[in-house]
Motif scaffolding. Sequence first.
Motif, short mmCIF file in Angstrom:
data_model
loop_
_atom_site.label_atom_id
_atom_site.label_comp_id
_atom_site.label_asym_id
_atom_site.label_seq_id
_atom_site.Cartn_x
_atom_site.Cartn_y
_atom_site.Cartn_z
N TYR A 223 0.86 -1.18 0.00
CA TYR A 223 0.00 0.00 0.00
C TYR A 223 0.89 1.23 0.00
N ASP A 224 0.29 2.39 -0.25
CA ASP A 224 1.10 3.60 -0.33
C ASP A 224 0.44 4.72 0.48
N VAL A 225 0.84 5.97 0.20
CA VAL A 225 0.37 7.10 1.00
C VAL A 225 -1.15 7.27 0.96
N ARG A 226 -1.80 6.67 -0.03
CA ARG A 226 -3.26 6.80 -0.10
C ARG A 226 -3.96 6.13 1.08
N ALA A 227 -3.26 5.23 1.78
CA ALA A 227 -3.83 4.66 3.01
C ALA A 227 -3.99 5.74 4.07
N ASP A 228 -3.02 6.67 4.14
CA ASP A 228 -3.12 7.79 5.07
C ASP A 228 -4.19 8.79 4.64
N VAL A 229 -4.41 8.89 3.34
CA VAL A 229 -5.47 9.78 2.82
C VAL A 229 -6.82 9.29 3.31
N TRP A 230 -7.04 7.98 3.29
CA TRP A 230 -8.29 7.41 3.82
C TRP A 230 -8.43 7.75 5.30
N SER A 231 -7.37 7.57 6.07
CA SER A 231 -7.42 7.86 7.51
C SER A 231 -7.76 9.32 7.77
N LEU A 232 -7.24 10.21 6.93
CA LEU A 232 -7.58 11.63 7.05
C LEU A 232 -9.07 11.83 6.80
N GLY A 233 -9.62 11.14 5.81
CA GLY A 233 -11.05 11.26 5.52
C GLY A 233 -11.91 10.84 6.69
N ILE A 234 -11.58 9.71 7.30
CA ILE A 234 -12.32 9.24 8.49
C ILE A 234 -12.21 10.27 9.61
N THR A 235 -11.02 10.80 9.80
CA THR A 235 -10.78 11.80 10.84
C THR A 235 -11.65 13.04 10.62
N LEU A 236 -11.73 13.51 9.37
CA LEU A 236 -12.51 14.71 9.08
C LEU A 236 -14.01 14.48 9.29
N VAL A 237 -14.51 13.31 8.91
CA VAL A 237 -15.93 13.00 9.15
C VAL A 237 -16.20 13.02 10.65
N GLU A 238 -15.31 12.43 11.43
CA GLU A 238 -15.50 12.39 12.89
C GLU A 238 -15.50 13.79 13.48
N LEU A 239 -14.54 14.62 13.08
CA LEU A 239 -14.45 15.97 13.64
C LEU A 239 -15.59 16.86 13.16
N ALA A 240 -16.03 16.67 11.92
CA ALA A 240 -17.08 17.51 11.35
C ALA A 240 -18.46 17.19 11.91
N THR A 241 -18.65 15.96 12.38
CA THR A 241 -19.95 15.55 12.91
C THR A 241 -19.96 15.43 14.43
N GLY A 242 -18.78 15.31 15.01
CA GLY A 242 -18.68 15.15 16.46
C GLY A 242 -18.78 13.72 16.92
N VAL A 243 -18.96 12.78 15.97
CA VAL A 243 -19.06 11.37 16.33
C VAL A 243 -18.24 10.52 15.36
N PHE A 244 -17.72 9.42 15.86
CA PHE A 244 -16.99 8.49 15.01
C PHE A 244 -17.95 7.88 13.99
N PRO A 245 -17.57 7.82 12.71
CA PRO A 245 -18.52 7.37 11.68
C PRO A 245 -19.02 5.94 11.84
N TYR A 246 -18.28 5.09 12.54
CA TYR A 246 -18.74 3.72 12.79
C TYR A 246 -19.13 3.57 14.26
N GLN A 247 -19.81 4.57 14.80
CA GLN A 247 -20.10 4.62 16.24
C GLN A 247 -21.00 3.48 16.71
N ASP A 248 -21.78 2.91 15.82
CA ASP A 248 -22.70 1.83 16.23
C ASP A 248 -21.99 0.49 16.40
N CYS A 249 -20.75 0.41 15.95
CA CYS A 249 -20.00 -0.84 16.08
C CYS A 249 -19.46 -0.98 17.50
#
Length: 393
Positions: A278-304
């Motif tokens: 894998y390459d740097v795009r794996a970190d790009v995904w992690s940034l996306g998850i981080t932004l969704v969490e910060l923008a909504t105030g909740v972890f995107p997979y909070q029901d898990c």
Amino acid sequence: MSSAQQKIDDLLDRLNQDRSPRSPHMSGHTPFGGLPPARPSLPIGLNSNSNSPTMQRPRHLAFAHKANDNTEVERRLKEIMKNSGDLLIDDKVYYTDIKEMEHIEELGNGTCGHVVKMKHKPSGKVIAVKQMRRSGNSDEAKRIIMDIEVVLKSDCKYIVKCLGCFITESEVWICMELMDTCFDKLLKRLKQAVPEEVLGKVSVATVEALAYLKDYHNVIHRDVKPSNILLDSKGNVKLCDFGISGRLVDSMAKSRSAGCAAYMAPERIEPDPQNPDYDVRADVWSLGITLVELATGVFPYQDCKTDFEVLTKVIGTDPPSLPKDKDFSTEFRNFVACCLTKDKKQRPKYTKLKNHIFIKKYQETEVNVGDWYVRALESVGDRAAIRKASSPE
């Protein structure tokens, strides 16, 4: 059991070898990156009974490889030790005895050690110190060296500044500039989402830091998440914690070392057997998850309720996205969607990300992140944190 489930089970077994929490929001994240749990070294999807050629290396060859590895680790550590105690504070080098460091308070604990606030008595400067014990374990030694080498050699305003280190026979201390908090702790404290304009600056800082690591050090971070993005009252946003960063070979990461499962890209959870790197795009995904969490105030997979459920959802469902009923700009929505493109071949790398209209906008737009931070603390009546953020060192 399906092959995907088996791979997730194998990954979880390794993630849990040295890790107690199973939920990303019960993991006791610490500011300044805290200290990462000991990380697994086996490839994802392989167990001790695997038929992988790597796992079948003859014992005498594996032993020789291990010995050479340990020798190289010791050599690099001894090279760093030559500058042990040399701290660069406010553009002045102080040749410091470890006894001249005054403990103030604990900032956070991790599996491998802890982070403390300390006063450098010769200069009067208050700093953060990541303290780790030297256990003799070669994998832990590699993480320590990686963390030290990346921060010592980095000259990027979006990466936490390393002031120097102390290395003794029993301990390693990494001395860093003191930041106020990390976004993980801040989110828990505020119990509310972070405004888009602030996340614009967070996105710029994180993309610039990650691109710098790739371009100047050929390194991938591998553990991008809110607890590793720091903030201070002046509005500075910086990336930290490089203990599990990996060297890239031909722009690809060969190691299966894991970060936090909750922020892990699909290609790291379920690697393509024909192209498992894998390459740097794996970190790009992690940034996306981080932004969704910060923008909504909740972890995107909070029901898990378990990491297994999270990883299964990452592989088996559509990527998270910003809620349609919230007032986010088209540019921000598109940027997050780009980061969370499930097919890594279609997910952008840093050059393309830096040219995205959302990043371009917040490279130029003035946002007083420090003022927002102080006002956010006031809104929740956190007087102690306000005094800390407002007071000089």
